[in-house]
Design a protein around this motif. Structure first.
Motif, PDB file in Angstrom:
ATOM      1  N   ARG A   5       0.849  -1.189   0.000  1.00  0.00           N
ATOM      2  CA  ARG A   5       0.000   0.000   0.000  1.00  0.00           C
ATOM      3  C   ARG A   5       0.884   1.239   0.000  1.00  0.00           C
ATOM      4  NH1 ARG A   5      -2.938  -1.691   5.208  1.00  0.00           N
ATOM      5  NH2 ARG A   5      -1.843   0.172   5.818  1.00  0.00           N
ATOM      6  N   MET A   6       0.395   2.303  -0.598  1.00  0.00           N
ATOM      7  CA  MET A   6       1.170   3.536  -0.710  1.00  0.00           C
ATOM      8  C   MET A   6       1.544   4.094   0.661  1.00  0.00           C
ATOM      9  SD  MET A   6       2.753   5.591  -2.653  1.00  0.00           S
ATOM     10  CE  MET A   6       2.178   5.143  -4.259  1.00  0.00           C
ATOM     11  N   ASP A   7       0.641   4.009   1.652  1.00  0.00           N
ATOM     12  CA  ASP A   7       0.975   4.532   2.973  1.00  0.00           C
ATOM     13  C   ASP A   7       2.147   3.767   3.585  1.00  0.00           C
ATOM     14  OD1 ASP A   7      -0.797   2.324   3.191  1.00  0.00           O
ATOM     15  OD2 ASP A   7      -1.443   2.945   5.178  1.00  0.00           O
ATOM     16  N   VAL A   8       2.208   2.474   3.349  1.00  0.00           N
ATOM     17  CA  VAL A   8       3.312   1.655   3.860  1.00  0.00           C
ATOM     18  C   VAL A   8       4.597   2.029   3.127  1.00  0.00           C
ATOM     19  CG1 VAL A   8       4.203  -0.697   4.109  1.00  0.00           C
ATOM     20  CG2 VAL A   8       1.771  -0.223   4.538  1.00  0.00           C
ATOM     21  N   TRP A  40       3.889  13.333  -3.252  1.00  0.00           N
ATOM     22  CA  TRP A  40       2.869  13.193  -4.291  1.00  0.00           C
ATOM     23  C   TRP A  40       1.799  12.176  -3.907  1.00  0.00           C
ATOM     24  CZ3 TRP A  40       2.853  15.607  -9.291  1.00  0.00           C
ATOM     25  CH2 TRP A  40       3.876  16.519  -9.469  1.00  0.00           C
ATOM     26  N   VAL A  41       1.331  12.267  -2.670  1.00  0.00           N
ATOM     27  CA  VAL A  41       0.259  11.379  -2.196  1.00  0.00           C
ATOM     28  C   VAL A  41      -0.849  12.227  -1.590  1.00  0.00           C
ATOM     29  CG1 VAL A  41       1.799   9.420  -1.754  1.00  0.00           C
ATOM     30  CG2 VAL A  41       1.312  11.032   0.103  1.00  0.00           C
ATOM     31  N   ALA A  42      -2.010  11.631  -1.441  1.00  0.00           N
ATOM     32  CA  ALA A  42      -3.135  12.315  -0.798  1.00  0.00           C
ATOM     33  C   ALA A  42      -2.820  12.550   0.677  1.00  0.00           C
ATOM     34  CB  ALA A  42      -4.401  11.472  -0.941  1.00  0.00           C
ATOM     35  N   TYR A  43      -3.413  13.594   1.224  1.00  0.00           N
ATOM     36  CA  TYR A  43      -3.210  13.932   2.633  1.00  0.00           C
ATOM     37  C   TYR A  43      -3.566  12.749   3.539  1.00  0.00           C
ATOM     38  CZ  TYR A  43      -3.956  16.192   7.147  1.00  0.00           C
ATOM     39  OH  TYR A  43      -3.922  16.512   8.476  1.00  0.00           O
ATOM     40  N   ASN A  44      -4.669  12.064   3.253  1.00  0.00           N
ATOM     41  CA  ASN A  44      -5.066  10.920   4.083  1.00  0.00           C
ATOM     42  C   ASN A  44      -4.040   9.792   4.016  1.00  0.00           C
ATOM     43  OD1 ASN A  44      -7.356  12.029   5.201  1.00  0.00           O
ATOM     44  ND2 ASN A  44      -8.692  11.269   3.580  1.00  0.00           N
ATOM     45  N   LYS A  48      -1.965   8.289   7.277  1.00  0.00           N
ATOM     46  CA  LYS A  48      -1.825   6.858   7.580  1.00  0.00           C
ATOM     47  C   LYS A  48      -0.355   6.478   7.697  1.00  0.00           C
ATOM     48  CE  LYS A  48      -6.138   5.547   5.317  1.00  0.00           C
ATOM     49  NZ  LYS A  48      -6.716   4.868   4.154  1.00  0.00           N
ATOM     50  N   SER A  49       0.490   7.047   6.838  1.00  0.00           N
ATOM     51  CA  SER A  49       1.930   6.776   6.913  1.00  0.00           C
ATOM     52  C   SER A  49       2.493   7.247   8.245  1.00  0.00           C
ATOM     53  CB  SER A  49       2.673   7.497   5.781  1.00  0.00           C
ATOM     54  OG  SER A  49       2.242   7.054   4.529  1.00  0.00           O
ATOM     55  N   MET A  50       2.085   8.418   8.668  1.00  0.00           N
ATOM     56  CA  MET A  50       2.575   8.962   9.936  1.00  0.00           C
ATOM     57  C   MET A  50       2.090   8.112  11.109  1.00  0.00           C
ATOM     58  SD  MET A  50       4.479  11.263   8.812  1.00  0.00           S
ATOM     59  CE  MET A  50       4.901  12.539   9.969  1.00  0.00           C
ATOM     60  N   GLU A  51       0.886   7.596  11.019  1.00  0.00           N
ATOM     61  CA  GLU A  51       0.375   6.725  12.084  1.00  0.00           C
ATOM     62  C   GLU A  51       1.209   5.446  12.166  1.00  0.00           C
ATOM     63  OE1 GLU A  51      -1.410   5.588  15.342  1.00  0.00           O
ATOM     64  OE2 GLU A  51      -1.691   7.551  14.420  1.00  0.00           O
ATOM     65  N   ILE A  52       1.592   4.895  11.031  1.00  0.00           N
ATOM     66  CA  ILE A  52       2.460   3.708  11.020  1.00  0.00           C
ATOM     67  C   ILE A  52       3.767   4.029  11.744  1.00  0.00           C
ATOM     68  CG2 ILE A  52       3.882   2.223   9.526  1.00  0.00           C
ATOM     69  CD1 ILE A  52       1.560   2.468   7.430  1.00  0.00           C
TER      70      ILE A  52
END
Length: 76
Positions: A5-8, A40-44, A48-52
């Motif tokens: 996933r992009m957030d990961v 270059w990703v959505a704020y959401n 999620k990345s920061m939460e990880i």
């Protein structure tokens, strides 16, 4: 194999920057909205990345002060 996933992916990249010494312990990170634009990703997705990273102990957030790089291997 399927892509992560992009957030990961973003979280892994930020963690790698920290491990490489590009981001130093105690360094204040750019606000999440600006980081989202940088990656270059959505704020959401960035949230999620920061939460990880928070769950891993790699960053800490001080409300009203910002988000900072942490090193879970070092005592606070």
């Amino acid at each position: 194999p399927p892509l992560e996933r992009m957030d990961v992916q973003v979280a892994e990249h930020i963690a790698a920057r920290s491990e490489a010494g590009e981001l130093k312990r105690g360094q204040r990170l750019t606000p999440e909205r600006d980081m989202a634009a940088e990656y270059w990703v959505a704020y959401n997705t960035m949230r999620k990345s920061m939460e990880i990273l928070r769950e891993r102990g790699l960053i800490v957030t001080m409300h009203g002060r910002g988000t900072f790089v942490n090193d879970p291997a070092l005592p606070n």
